[in-house]
Design a protein around this motif. Structure first.
Motif, mmCIF file in Angstrom:
data_model
loop_
_atom_site.group_PDB
_atom_site.id
_atom_site.type_symbol
_atom_site.label_atom_id
_atom_site.label_comp_id
_atom_site.label_asym_id
_atom_site.label_seq_id
_atom_site.Cartn_x
_atom_site.Cartn_y
_atom_site.Cartn_z
ATOM 1 N N GLY A 119 0.803 -1.215 0.000
ATOM 2 C CA GLY A 119 0.000 0.000 0.000
ATOM 3 C C GLY A 119 0.838 1.269 0.000
ATOM 4 O O GLY A 119 0.355 2.337 -0.361
ATOM 5 N N ALA A 120 2.109 1.169 0.403
ATOM 6 C CA ALA A 120 2.995 2.346 0.385
ATOM 7 C C ALA A 120 3.278 2.726 -1.066
ATOM 8 O O ALA A 120 3.294 1.885 -1.952
ATOM 9 C CB ALA A 120 4.291 2.034 1.117
ATOM 10 N N ARG A 121 3.524 4.012 -1.278
ATOM 11 C CA ARG A 121 3.842 4.504 -2.627
ATOM 12 C C ARG A 121 5.278 4.989 -2.655
ATOM 13 O O ARG A 121 5.690 5.770 -1.807
ATOM 14 C CB ARG A 121 2.908 5.644 -3.010
ATOM 15 N N PHE A 122 6.029 4.511 -3.653
ATOM 16 C CA PHE A 122 7.434 4.885 -3.786
ATOM 17 C C PHE A 122 7.770 5.078 -5.249
ATOM 18 O O PHE A 122 7.440 4.242 -6.090
ATOM 19 C CB PHE A 122 8.340 3.807 -3.182
ATOM 20 N N ASN A 123 8.445 6.208 -5.552
ATOM 21 C CA ASN A 123 8.918 6.485 -6.898
ATOM 22 C C ASN A 123 10.344 6.984 -6.766
ATOM 23 O O ASN A 123 10.578 8.055 -6.209
ATOM 24 C CB ASN A 123 8.036 7.540 -7.579
ATOM 25 N N GLY A 124 11.299 6.191 -7.241
ATOM 26 C CA GLY A 124 12.696 6.580 -7.139
ATOM 27 C C GLY A 124 13.613 5.390 -7.224
ATOM 28 O O GLY A 124 13.270 4.381 -7.835
ATOM 29 N N THR A 125 14.775 5.509 -6.576
ATOM 30 C CA THR A 125 15.749 4.422 -6.596
ATOM 31 C C THR A 125 16.106 4.017 -5.168
ATOM 32 O O THR A 125 16.016 4.818 -4.239
ATOM 33 C CB THR A 125 17.043 4.834 -7.328
ATOM 34 N N ILE A 126 16.521 2.751 -5.028
ATOM 35 C CA ILE A 126 16.941 2.229 -3.726
ATOM 36 C C ILE A 126 18.314 1.602 -3.873
ATOM 37 O O ILE A 126 18.533 0.777 -4.762
ATOM 38 C CB ILE A 126 15.959 1.164 -3.187
ATOM 39 N N ASP A 127 19.245 1.998 -2.998
ATOM 40 C CA ASP A 127 20.583 1.408 -2.926
ATOM 41 C C ASP A 127 20.689 0.764 -1.551
ATOM 42 O O ASP A 127 20.685 1.459 -0.542
ATOM 43 C CB ASP A 127 21.657 2.481 -3.109
ATOM 44 N N MET A 128 20.786 -0.576 -1.510
ATOM 45 C CA MET A 128 20.837 -1.294 -0.231
ATOM 46 C C MET A 128 22.222 -1.869 0.055
ATOM 47 O O MET A 128 22.368 -2.741 0.899
ATOM 48 C CB MET A 128 19.784 -2.406 -0.213
ATOM 49 N N ASP A 129 23.243 -1.354 -0.608
ATOM 50 C CA ASP A 129 24.606 -1.824 -0.375
ATOM 51 C C ASP A 129 25.144 -1.187 0.906
ATOM 52 O O ASP A 129 25.324 0.027 0.969
ATOM 53 C CB ASP A 129 25.490 -1.445 -1.570
ATOM 54 N N PRO A 130 25.422 -2.003 1.964
ATOM 55 C CA PRO A 130 25.912 -1.422 3.215
ATOM 56 C C PRO A 130 27.276 -0.742 3.075
ATOM 57 O O PRO A 130 27.660 0.053 3.922
ATOM 58 C CB PRO A 130 26.000 -2.610 4.177
ATOM 59 N N ALA A 131 27.996 -1.045 1.991
ATOM 60 C CA ALA A 131 29.309 -0.430 1.766
ATOM 61 C C ALA A 131 29.223 0.699 0.734
ATOM 62 O O ALA A 131 30.246 1.114 0.182
ATOM 63 C CB ALA A 131 30.299 -1.488 1.296
ATOM 64 N N SER A 132 28.016 1.221 0.495
ATOM 65 C CA SER A 132 27.858 2.254 -0.536
ATOM 66 C C SER A 132 28.616 3.530 -0.179
ATOM 67 O O SER A 132 28.780 3.883 0.993
ATOM 68 C CB SER A 132 26.386 2.578 -0.763
ATOM 69 N N LYS A 133 29.056 4.214 -1.203
ATOM 70 C CA LYS A 133 29.806 5.465 -1.029
ATOM 71 C C LYS A 133 28.964 6.516 -0.308
ATOM 72 O O LYS A 133 29.463 7.243 0.543
ATOM 73 C CB LYS A 133 30.266 5.976 -2.392
ATOM 74 N N ALA A 134 27.672 6.586 -0.639
ATOM 75 C CA ALA A 134 26.781 7.581 -0.012
ATOM 76 C C ALA A 134 26.709 7.376 1.501
ATOM 77 O O ALA A 134 26.759 8.340 2.270
ATOM 78 C CB ALA A 134 25.390 7.500 -0.623
ATOM 79 N N LEU A 135 26.606 6.120 1.955
ATOM 80 C CA LEU A 135 26.560 5.845 3.398
ATOM 81 C C LEU A 135 27.883 6.183 4.059
ATOM 82 O O LEU A 135 27.918 6.808 5.118
ATOM 83 C CB LEU A 135 26.217 4.378 3.662
#
Length: 163
Positions: A119-135
């Motif tokens: 039921g939630a609405r989401f439009n975009g991207t998801i990055d689930m890498d725990p070693a991601s540069k952004a994190l």
């Protein structure tokens, strides 16, 4: 019969409800439905947003809850986030993002753990890498092992410890 006085004591501070059967911890702050904030919101406690925030929310060591009435048009940096309302922006979460059925999200999500209710609405991207540069970039100063967590850099880039 004995010690009735102790048994009849009311609870000192009953927990505040945050909706969905959850209870707010006593150190949680709230931005109410009639409040609108533009700029950077930061702090060292948990936060419940039922109003509107535009800009940036930085709770890198804490939990952010965006309630059903909450509207966030901001980049969010937090340890844990629960979304029940509306978000438009980046969500950079170091531990866990919970998106409930009433949520509407437009933007980029970076989090190692994401749960999305039906039921939630989401439009975009998801990055689930725990070693991601952004994190790593966003939470470098929140890491106690990081040199910048214990001091500030001077003009030459050297970290100076604060007393």
């Amino acid at each position: 019969m004995f010690n009735r006085r102790d048994a009849a004591r009311p609870e000192a501070d009953p927990p505040r409800s945050t909706g969905e059967g959850r209870h707010a911890p006593s150190d949680q702050s709230m931005i109410g439905p009639s409040i609108s904030i533009e700029g950077t919101v930061s702090g060292s406690g948990d936060l419940l947003v039922e109003g509107e925030v535009r800009g940036k929310i930085e709770l890198k060591s804490n939990r952010l809850t965006i309630g059903r009435l909450g509207r966030v048009f901001a980049d969010v940096y937090a340890r844990k986030v629960c979304v029940q309302g509306q978000v438009d922006g980046q969500l950079i979460v170091s531990e866990e993002l919970e998106i409930l059925a009433t949520a509407t999200i437009q933007g980029t999500i970076t989090a190692p753990r994401v749960s999305l209710q039906d039921g939630a609405r989401f439009n975009g991207t998801i990055d689930m890498d725990p070693a991601s540069k952004a994190l790593k970039t966003a939470f470098a100063s929140a890491d106690p092992q990081s040199p910048s967590a214990s001091g500030r850099r001077d003009k030459t880039g050297v970290v100076n410890a604060e007393n």
